[in-house]
Design an enzyme around this catalytic site. Structure first.
Site, PDB file in Angstrom:
ATOM      1  CB  THR A  49      -0.894  -0.016   1.252  1.00  0.00           C
ATOM      2  OG1 THR A  49      -1.646  -1.230   1.243  1.00  0.00           O
ATOM      3  CG2 THR A  49      -1.838   1.182   1.273  1.00  0.00           C
ATOM      4  CD  GLU A  53      -4.061  -8.843  -1.930  1.00  0.00           C
ATOM      5  OE1 GLU A  53      -3.532  -9.123  -3.015  1.00  0.00           O
ATOM      6  OE2 GLU A  53      -5.219  -9.205  -1.646  1.00  0.00           O
ATOM      7  CG  LEU A  59      -4.458 -10.103   1.808  1.00  0.00           C
ATOM      8  CD1 LEU A  59      -4.239 -10.085   3.303  1.00  0.00           C
ATOM      9  CD2 LEU A  59      -3.543 -11.112   1.161  1.00  0.00           C
ATOM     10  CE  LYS A  60     -12.457 -10.353   5.398  1.00  0.00           C
ATOM     11  NZ  LYS A  60     -12.804 -10.512   4.002  1.00  0.00           N
ATOM     12  CB  CYS A 112      -4.022  -2.157   6.985  1.00  0.00           C
ATOM     13  SG  CYS A 112      -2.974  -3.404   6.245  1.00  0.00           S
TER      14      CYS A 112
HETATM   15  N1  LIG Z   1      -1.379  -7.189   6.317  1.00  0.00           N
HETATM   16  C1  LIG Z   1      -2.467  -6.939   5.611  1.00  0.00           C
HETATM   17  O1  LIG Z   1      -3.569  -7.360   5.951  1.00  0.00           O
HETATM   18  C2  LIG Z   1      -2.378  -6.117   4.359  1.00  0.00           C
HETATM   19  C3  LIG Z   1      -3.458  -6.111   3.465  1.00  0.00           C
HETATM   20  C4  LIG Z   1      -3.361  -5.379   2.297  1.00  0.00           C
HETATM   21  C5  LIG Z   1      -2.223  -4.636   2.025  1.00  0.00           C
HETATM   22  N2  LIG Z   1      -1.197  -4.625   2.928  1.00  0.00           N
HETATM   23  C6  LIG Z   1       0.012  -3.856   2.595  1.00  0.00           C
HETATM   24  O2  LIG Z   1       0.976  -4.765   2.092  1.00  0.00           O
HETATM   25  C7  LIG Z   1       2.288  -4.364   2.488  1.00  0.00           C
HETATM   26  C8  LIG Z   1       2.946  -5.484   3.275  1.00  0.00           C
HETATM   27  O3  LIG Z   1       2.183  -5.714   4.448  1.00  0.00           O
HETATM   28  P1  LIG Z   1       2.455  -6.973   5.374  1.00  0.00           P
HETATM   29  O4  LIG Z   1       1.408  -6.965   6.423  1.00  0.00           O
HETATM   30  O5  LIG Z   1       2.646  -8.162   4.532  1.00  0.00           O
HETATM   31  O6  LIG Z   1       3.857  -6.545   6.029  1.00  0.00           O
HETATM   32  P2  LIG Z   1       4.852  -7.474   6.835  1.00  0.00           P
HETATM   33  O7  LIG Z   1       5.582  -6.572   7.746  1.00  0.00           O
HETATM   34  O8  LIG Z   1       4.153  -8.671   7.362  1.00  0.00           O
HETATM   35  O9  LIG Z   1       5.850  -8.003   5.702  1.00  0.00           O
HETATM   36  C9  LIG Z   1       6.754  -7.197   5.024  1.00  0.00           C
HETATM   37  C10 LIG Z   1       7.976  -8.051   4.714  1.00  0.00           C
HETATM   38  O10 LIG Z   1       8.872  -7.299   3.899  1.00  0.00           O
HETATM   39  C11 LIG Z   1      10.184  -7.635   4.280  1.00  0.00           C
HETATM   40  N3  LIG Z   1      11.112  -6.610   3.809  1.00  0.00           N
HETATM   41  C12 LIG Z   1      11.314  -5.361   4.297  1.00  0.00           C
HETATM   42  N4  LIG Z   1      12.244  -4.725   3.577  1.00  0.00           N
HETATM   43  C13 LIG Z   1      12.631  -5.586   2.607  1.00  0.00           C
HETATM   44  C14 LIG Z   1      13.566  -5.488   1.536  1.00  0.00           C
HETATM   45  N5  LIG Z   1      14.276  -4.383   1.333  1.00  0.00           N
HETATM   46  N6  LIG Z   1      13.702  -6.558   0.726  1.00  0.00           N
HETATM   47  C15 LIG Z   1      12.994  -7.687   0.924  1.00  0.00           C
HETATM   48  N7  LIG Z   1      12.083  -7.823   1.929  1.00  0.00           N
HETATM   49  C16 LIG Z   1      11.924  -6.783   2.744  1.00  0.00           C
HETATM   50  C17 LIG Z   1      10.104  -7.742   5.786  1.00  0.00           C
HETATM   51  O11 LIG Z   1      11.184  -8.458   6.330  1.00  0.00           O
HETATM   52  C18 LIG Z   1       8.780  -8.456   5.968  1.00  0.00           C
HETATM   53  O12 LIG Z   1       8.925  -9.855   5.995  1.00  0.00           O
HETATM   54  C19 LIG Z   1       2.102  -3.082   3.281  1.00  0.00           C
HETATM   55  O13 LIG Z   1       2.235  -2.004   2.423  1.00  0.00           O
HETATM   56  C20 LIG Z   1       0.666  -3.179   3.777  1.00  0.00           C
HETATM   57  O14 LIG Z   1       0.097  -1.923   4.011  1.00  0.00           O
HETATM   58  C21 LIG Z   1      -1.240  -5.372   4.075  1.00  0.00           C
END
Ligand SMILES: NC(=O)c1ccc[n+]([C@@H]2O[C@H](COP(=O)([O-])OP(=O)(O)OC[C@H]3O[C@@H](n4cnc5c(N)ncnc54)[C@H](O)[C@@H]3O)[C@@H](O)[C@H]2O)c1
Length: 438
Positions: A121, A149, A151-152, A261
């Protein structure tokens, strides 16, 4: 297709696994070596229903691999999906450092045409920023697609496999077609793939989360008013939810929204608006209401005990920010625990899945219980923070025997007031008149 997903968190791991499940060759990449090492052993670092089985199957069938080597995975892929975190950063805007770092690494590793799809995001204009950065570092052709994305957590596999819609932002016909092809297996029941420009795709994700957060703050504020005037918010909620213009989703009163989020995305929209000299009054109010709501339950406990909980012991059921996840990010439980500990209480906590994550947050300041009833022993009251299904039909007689006094502070309205009346509990909930038995 050959895909690499960079960032193997809640979104990256689910997306990568689901793309592998539909037959693609997927490499999931992360900078955290222990996470990748664990995944290579088929150990899943997060709790997400159904994920483990899918990961194991796709590893076994050699469609899903894990690495810390971004460059090698980019070289092998035709689509590079960026799914790294975008936490709240300076001045409450989204921190894009991970996204931009990954964009640079992709650019330097490119060996031919690539589609770079941004699933994180990200604020409006990020796709353009990524495009400029990559163009400055490579001569190879590429396209930047915005693919937010929706997803929930807790239902991530289902949401990903059967999305309500897929949003694809971009301007290159070939890249858009490639993305449509990638998503085709997930939209076989005619869910739309909505194509738009990058900027609108980026905004769509923020607009969705901001609206959902607004519904939650709306119903919470309405609940507080119901309580004042003697109305029952659950009846009111049903009364409005059946109106097709309104619907039932995201209209449950509670202890405020949390998670990784909503809080950061609402703040990012406010921040983007400020950058454009616009005061997003509505979302500032949404945030204020939520901050107040997160403090409400602890305040109610303190009030019940005359402002002094020194030496009192409370049981807490539910710590994750919502059920069916172990995610503790911005969880309302953190505020409740901190406030009650600061007021001198001791706390016995239980969560079906989040205890390990909770230990990272609370350390040895609370005691942890794998069995929910064990937390109740000798407690002055039970506080319910997360609406796990297993809390909905407990053994109330057993609870009464274990608790020092039969008092429940229910932050999720899990029980009918009539049931609480019947079992003789003092019962506080959200947006319904308290039941007092002393
Ligand atoms: N969690 C949700 O429900 C959800 C839903 C929709 C969208 N999003 C968006 O998706 C994105 C990811 O969210 P998330 O919850 O999966 O985050 P998260 O923190 O669970 O995962 C992010 C991952 O990225 C890795 N990372 C960080 N820097 C990196 C780099 N330079 N190279 C490779 N890997 C790296 C981290 O180690 C971590 O494992 C965010 O922007 C979030 O807003 C999240």
């Amino acid at each position: 297709m050959k895909i690499c997903v960079i960032g193997t968190g809640y979104v990256g791991l689910v997306a990568g696994t689901c793309f592998a499940e539909s037959g693609n060759d997927v490499t999931c990449v992360d900078v955290v070596e222990e996470k990748i090492a664990a995944l290579k052993r088929s150990e899943i670092p997060i709790y997400e229903p159904g994920l483990e089985e899918l990961v194991r199957r796709n590893i076994a069938e050699k469609r899903l691999t894990f690495t810390t080597d971004i460059a090698a995975s980019v070289t092998a892929a035709e689509i590079c999906i960026i799914a790294v975190g975008t936490p709240m950063g300076h001045a409450r805007a989204a921190d894009l450092s991970a996204v931009m770092a990954v964009a640079e690494t992709i650019a330097k590793a490119m060996n031919g045409r690539k589609v770079i799809a941004i699933k994180s995001t990200v604020p409006i204009g990020t796709a353009d920023r990524v495009r400029r950065t990559v163009a400055s570092l490579t001569k190879h052709p590429f396209d930047v697609i915005s693919n937010p994305e929706f997803l929930k957590e807790g239902a991530a596999i289902d949401d990903f496999m059967k999305p309500d819609r897929v949003v694809i932002g971009g301007s290159s016909e070939t890249a858009i077609e490639k993305m449509k092809e990638l998503y085709a297996p997930f939209v076989r029941t005619e869910q739309p793939i909505i194509v738009m420009d990058n900027c609108s795709a980026e905004m769509t994700k923020y607009a969705a989360n901001a609206l959902l957060a607004t519904r939650i703050s709306f119903i919470n504020e309405m609940a507080n008013l119901c309580e004042k005037v003697g109305a029952n918010i659950d009846d009111v909620r049903r009364g409005i939810g059946h109106d097709r213009r309104i619907g039932h989703a995201f209209l449950f009163p509670g202890v405020g929204y949390g998670g990784s989020c909503f809080p950061k995305d609402v703040q990012a929209v406010i921040s983007t608006a400020q950058d454009h000299q616009l005061d997003f009054t509505l979302l500032r109010a949404v945030e204020d209401v939520n901050d107040r709501q997160k403090r409400l339950l602890a305040g109610r406990v303190l009030e019940h005990f005359g402002g002094d909980v020194t030496g009192r012991r409370f049981a807490i059921w539910g710590l994750s920010f919502k059920p069916r996840t172990d995610d503790m990010r911005e969880a309302p439980s953190v505020i409740i625990v901190d406030r009650l500990l600061a007021a001198g209480a001791t706390l016995a906590v239980h969560d079906p899945e989040a205890l390990d994550e909770a230990k990272k947050v609370f350390g040895n300041r609370v005691t942890y219980h794998r069995v929910n009833y064990e937390a109740l022993e000798g407690a002055d009251a039970l506080i319910i923070v997360t609406e796990w299904n297993e809390f909905r039909r407990p053994d109330f007689e057993r609870m009464k025997k274990l608790l020092k006094s039969p008092i429940i502070f229910d932050g999720r309205n899990l029980y009918e007031r009539s049931t609480m009346q019947q079992f003789g509990f003092t019962y506080y909930s959200i947006g319904r008149t308290p039941l007092r038995h002393e």
